[in-house]
Write a protein that holds these residues in place. Structure first.
Motif, mmCIF file in Angstrom:
data_model
loop_
_atom_site.group_PDB
_atom_site.id
_atom_site.type_symbol
_atom_site.label_atom_id
_atom_site.label_comp_id
_atom_site.label_asym_id
_atom_site.label_seq_id
_atom_site.Cartn_x
_atom_site.Cartn_y
_atom_site.Cartn_z
ATOM 1 N N GLN A 15 0.824 -1.202 0.000
ATOM 2 C CA GLN A 15 0.000 0.000 0.000
ATOM 3 C C GLN A 15 0.865 1.262 0.000
ATOM 4 O O GLN A 15 0.568 2.232 -0.694
ATOM 5 C CB GLN A 15 -0.941 -0.013 1.206
ATOM 6 N N LYS A 16 1.962 1.232 0.758
ATOM 7 C CA LYS A 16 2.867 2.377 0.810
ATOM 8 C C LYS A 16 3.473 2.661 -0.559
ATOM 9 O O LYS A 16 3.638 3.819 -0.952
ATOM 10 C CB LYS A 16 3.981 2.101 1.827
ATOM 11 N N ASP A 17 3.778 1.609 -1.306
ATOM 12 C CA ASP A 17 4.410 1.760 -2.623
ATOM 13 C C ASP A 17 3.413 1.871 -3.762
ATOM 14 O O ASP A 17 3.802 1.930 -4.935
ATOM 15 C CB ASP A 17 5.342 0.567 -2.892
ATOM 16 N N GLY A 18 2.111 1.870 -3.443
ATOM 17 C CA GLY A 18 1.098 2.015 -4.483
ATOM 18 C C GLY A 18 0.911 0.783 -5.341
ATOM 19 O O GLY A 18 0.509 0.880 -6.504
ATOM 20 N N GLN A 19 1.156 -0.401 -4.776
ATOM 21 C CA GLN A 19 1.025 -1.637 -5.539
ATOM 22 C C GLN A 19 -0.421 -2.097 -5.684
ATOM 23 O O GLN A 19 -0.736 -2.866 -6.590
ATOM 24 C CB GLN A 19 1.832 -2.764 -4.843
ATOM 25 N N PHE A 20 -1.297 -1.657 -4.792
ATOM 26 C CA PHE A 20 -2.674 -2.146 -4.772
ATOM 27 C C PHE A 20 -3.665 -1.064 -5.177
ATOM 28 O O PHE A 20 -3.509 0.093 -4.806
ATOM 29 C CB PHE A 20 -3.056 -2.635 -3.370
#
Length: 334
Positions: A318-323
């Motif tokens: 979530q922090k890295d914008g994967q989802f």
């Protein structure tokens, strides 16, 4: 790789997953529950053994599967495995969901990304865990012996090879960079098969590579160095990968899933207790020379996944914008 190249590759991945969802939906809507890609009955021989197809990656992680075959654990559960190999779990997911294979091996990050995008997958049994020992894990970030890079912070602005993009390896490398005081957004990731990474490093095609065994032993034999243990930097006893199936196949064939799970758990336990045999079986499906067998660092093969470590990966995703949305771990994990 340019930002445009990464965007195109990510788009292709999502298109493949979308196609897999479409195929699975069509199978689930078929009027006959035993027809379609995931509802069809797997072939059974005269001995009552059902053949199931399993997608794996040719790395040390899956040694228990090959040992289980050799020891007859799958035959004991009336199963015959037909193995196929792929570069990474992200490629195996569409194969399983579309019904080309019934089971697959994938890192948990790829499974969470798939599920968060509506791809119907579910884990059935644990796959492999980190040793939990920094500097002595079965995977790590490596550089050439003459590289000026010393720590994960030095990866800023550098090119790092991973087996597939948007998976557990780039996610955990970013965490290593954060912990070392660097900016993970400045790391450039390129996609490459594990067995190609040692040559790419020695040929200066990349600055660093995230490798697992047996590529790790090969790099070390070339004089390469480990500058970060990305799995242990992320969580103690990190569950790295799992075996999974599609939700449709699990619903239509619970008995086969149960037998596969039981045989795989037995195989995991056997590999954990017989490290020499795990090292030996590796030479039957990878290119590692016998001379490096004793240098391999074995992972841990517990029968049960470490949920806390997967929750940490979900936070990082979530922090890295994967989802697009948070994955449902209750639905995904066995």
């Amino acid at each position: 790789m340019s930002r445009t190249g990464r965007t195109r590759r990510t788009r292709r991945t999502f298109l493949a997953l979308a196609a897999a969802v479409s195929l699975t939906t069509a199978a689930a809507c078929d009027s006959d529950s035993d027809s379609g890609a995931n509802g069809s009955r797997s072939p059974t021989n005269a001995a009552g053994e059902t053949t199931v197809k399993l997608g794996v990656i040719p790395i040390l992680d899956v040694a228990p599967i090959y040992l289980g075959q050799q020891k007859g654990f799958y035959r004991e559960h009336k199963l015959r495995l037909a193995l196929s190999t792929a570069q990474g779990g992200a490629a195996i997911v569409p194969s399983v969901v579309s019904g080309q294979t019934q089971f697959g091996f994938s890192n948990v990050m790829s499974l969470m990304i798939a599920q968060s995008n509506g791809v119907p997958v579910e884990g059935v049994v644990n796959g492999v865990n980190s040793t939990g020992k920094p500097g002595a894990d079965f995977g790590g970030v490596v550089v050439n012996k003459d590289s000026p890079l010393k720590t994960a912070k030095d990866l800023e602005g550098k090119t790092v090879a991973v087996n597939t993009l948007k998976n557990i390896n780039d996610t955990t490398v970013r965490e290593s960079v954060r912990k070392a005081g660097g900016d993970p957004s400045k790391v450039k990731f390129v996609e490459m098969a594990f067995d190609q990474m040692p040559a790419a490093l020695s040929g200066d095609q990349v600055d660093a590579a995230q490798v697992v065994e047996p590529a790790l032993a090969t790099v070390k034999a070339q004089g390469g160095r480990v500058i970060a243990s990305n799995f242990t930097d992320t969580a103690p006893d990190l569950t790295v990968a799992m075996y999974f199936t599609s939700t449709t196949y699990a619903k239509n064939h619970p008995d086969i899933v149960e037998r596969f799970t039981a045989a795989t758990k037995k195989s995991l336990a056997y590999a954990d207790k017989h490290p020499d045999e795990a090292r030996s079986i590796l030479t039957t499906y990878t290119k590692i020379p016998d001379s490096l067998r004793g240098d391999l660092i074995l992972p841990r093969w517990p029968e049960t996944a470490n949920r806390a470590s997967i929750e940490k990966l979900a936070e990082l995703g979530q922090k890295d914008g994967q989802f697009r949305k948070a994955p449902d771990l209750n639905a995904l994990l066995p």
